[in-house]
Design a protein around this motif. Structure first.
Motif, PDB file in Angstrom:
ATOM      1  N   GLY A 122      15.529  37.200  -2.065  1.00 57.75           N
ATOM      2  CA  GLY A 122      16.914  37.640  -1.879  1.00 57.75           C
ATOM      3  C   GLY A 122      17.765  36.591  -1.212  1.00 57.75           C
ATOM      4  O   GLY A 122      18.901  36.318  -1.635  1.00 57.75           O
ATOM      5  N   VAL A 123      17.247  35.960  -0.178  1.00 61.24           N
ATOM      6  CA  VAL A 123      17.983  34.905   0.524  1.00 61.24           C
ATOM      7  C   VAL A 123      18.197  33.709  -0.396  1.00 61.24           C
ATOM      8  O   VAL A 123      19.281  33.110  -0.434  1.00 61.24           O
ATOM      9  N   LYS A 124      17.171  33.352  -1.158  1.00 58.10           N
ATOM     10  CA  LYS A 124      17.264  32.210  -2.071  1.00 58.10           C
ATOM     11  C   LYS A 124      18.339  32.432  -3.130  1.00 58.10           C
ATOM     12  O   LYS A 124      19.117  31.520  -3.445  1.00 58.10           O
ATOM     13  N   LYS A 125      18.411  33.634  -3.681  1.00 55.68           N
ATOM     14  CA  LYS A 125      19.423  33.932  -4.694  1.00 55.68           C
ATOM     15  C   LYS A 125      20.832  33.841  -4.127  1.00 55.68           C
ATOM     16  O   LYS A 125      21.746  33.349  -4.791  1.00 55.68           O
ATOM     17  N   ASN A 126      21.028  34.333  -2.900  1.00 62.65           N
ATOM     18  CA  ASN A 126      22.352  34.264  -2.279  1.00 62.65           C
ATOM     19  C   ASN A 126      22.767  32.821  -2.016  1.00 62.65           C
ATOM     20  O   ASN A 126      23.931  32.450  -2.207  1.00 62.65           O
TER      21      ASN A 126
END
Length: 301
Positions: free
Chosen positions: A105-109
């Protein structure tokens, strides 16, 4: 001959799938090459390409003897070479850092934040630059507070290249990192786990596992970038031009536009464009040969 026909018959469906792309390439890429003959004629829109007078290399001699062409050529080379040297490593570094982010999730953001500038219009980007770097913009307000004097960024020739290159890196580096992120996604996590157990630190794992994975892609991207070193974008440079920064902002694409479309000297502008294209081809072949020798035979072709 029989073997070739048998191969085509066996794989005919693949060639059917390839046919639309091949036809479009022939029509829109190779077809317009006929227009290059304008560079060898005194082109008249009324007489047409075939009816115009043939003058041979006259326009090329005019290009090479033009008093300002050397400056324009140097401006183009500096802008392209500096942009390549400063901008090429950034997507690789971004991909290596993104690869260390384990939470999906953090990587996608983070990726969304990095890719977003690529979708902003060039006109909007240049407008933002003029606003932020104007005498009353936020950057100059900070400089006035620190030094007491504003800096005319968009009017001073010495700042043009840095503004152009750094804004290019900001808008394009995130999007350019996608290909490296995709390659790193194929690295087996067990390799990193095994290396960690053997005492390898993060830098060592990146050097011996991640970088060898993306090295072939780096070679291809570098060859393509170096081969297009003279094909720097027209729109952004033209939009950023002012009467004061022309000594560094006048490059071959803007020069061709002004001579060809504004002044109506089609043959001369075609000669400049063809000269530019020939340099690109020579650079592409040369860089490919050099990279293949340095990269154990891996090149573009």
């Amino acid at each position: 001959m029989h073997h070739a026909l048998g191969y085509l018959k066996k794989h005919y469906f693949h060639y059917i799938l390839l046919a639309p792309a091949l036809i479009l390439t022939l029509i829109f890429k190779y077809g317009p090459m006929y227009g290059a003959v304008i560079a060898f004629k005194n082109f008249s829109p009324i007489k047409g390409i075939m009816g115009s007078e043939w003058v041979g290399l006259k326009h090329f001699e005019k290009v090479l003897s033009a008093p300002n062409f050397e400056v324009i050529l140097i401006n183009t080379l500096k802008l392209s070479v500096y942009g390549l040297l400063l901008g090429f490593p950034v997507p690789i570094l971004l991909a290596l850092m993104l690869n260390q982010v384990r939470r999906a999730g953090v990587k996608k953001n983070i990726q969304l934040f990095l890719y977003a500038p690529n979708f902003i219009s060039v006109v909007v980007i240049v407008g933002m630059l003029f606003i932020f770097l104007s005498p009353t913009g936020p950057i100059n307000q900070l400089l006035v507070w620190m030094t007491g004097e504003p800096v005319m960024f968009m009017s001073r020739p010495e700042y043009f290249r840095w503004i152009y290159i750094l804004s290019d890196i900001w808008t394009g580096a995130g999007w350019a990192s996608i290909i490296y992120v995709a390659a790193l996604a194929n690295v087996d996590p067990e390799l990193h786990n095994a290396a960690s157990l053997d005492g390898a630190n993060l830098i060592q794992r990146i050097r011996h596992i991640d970088l060898p994975t993306v090295r072939p892609i780096m070679a291809i991207v570098f060859i393509l970038a170096a081969g297009g070193i003279m094909s720097i974008g027209f729109e952004k440079a033209y939009l950023m031009q002012t009467a004061m920064n022309l000594p560094t902002s006048e490059i071959i694409p803007t020069y061709v536009y002004k001579i060809g479309l504004q002044a109506g000297d089609y043959s001369y502008s075609a000669a400049v464009g063809l000269f530019n294209s020939v340099i690109n081809v020579v650079l592409l072949v040369t860089v490919n040969i050099v990279v293949k020798k340095l990269n154990e035979g891996e090149g573009l072709y």
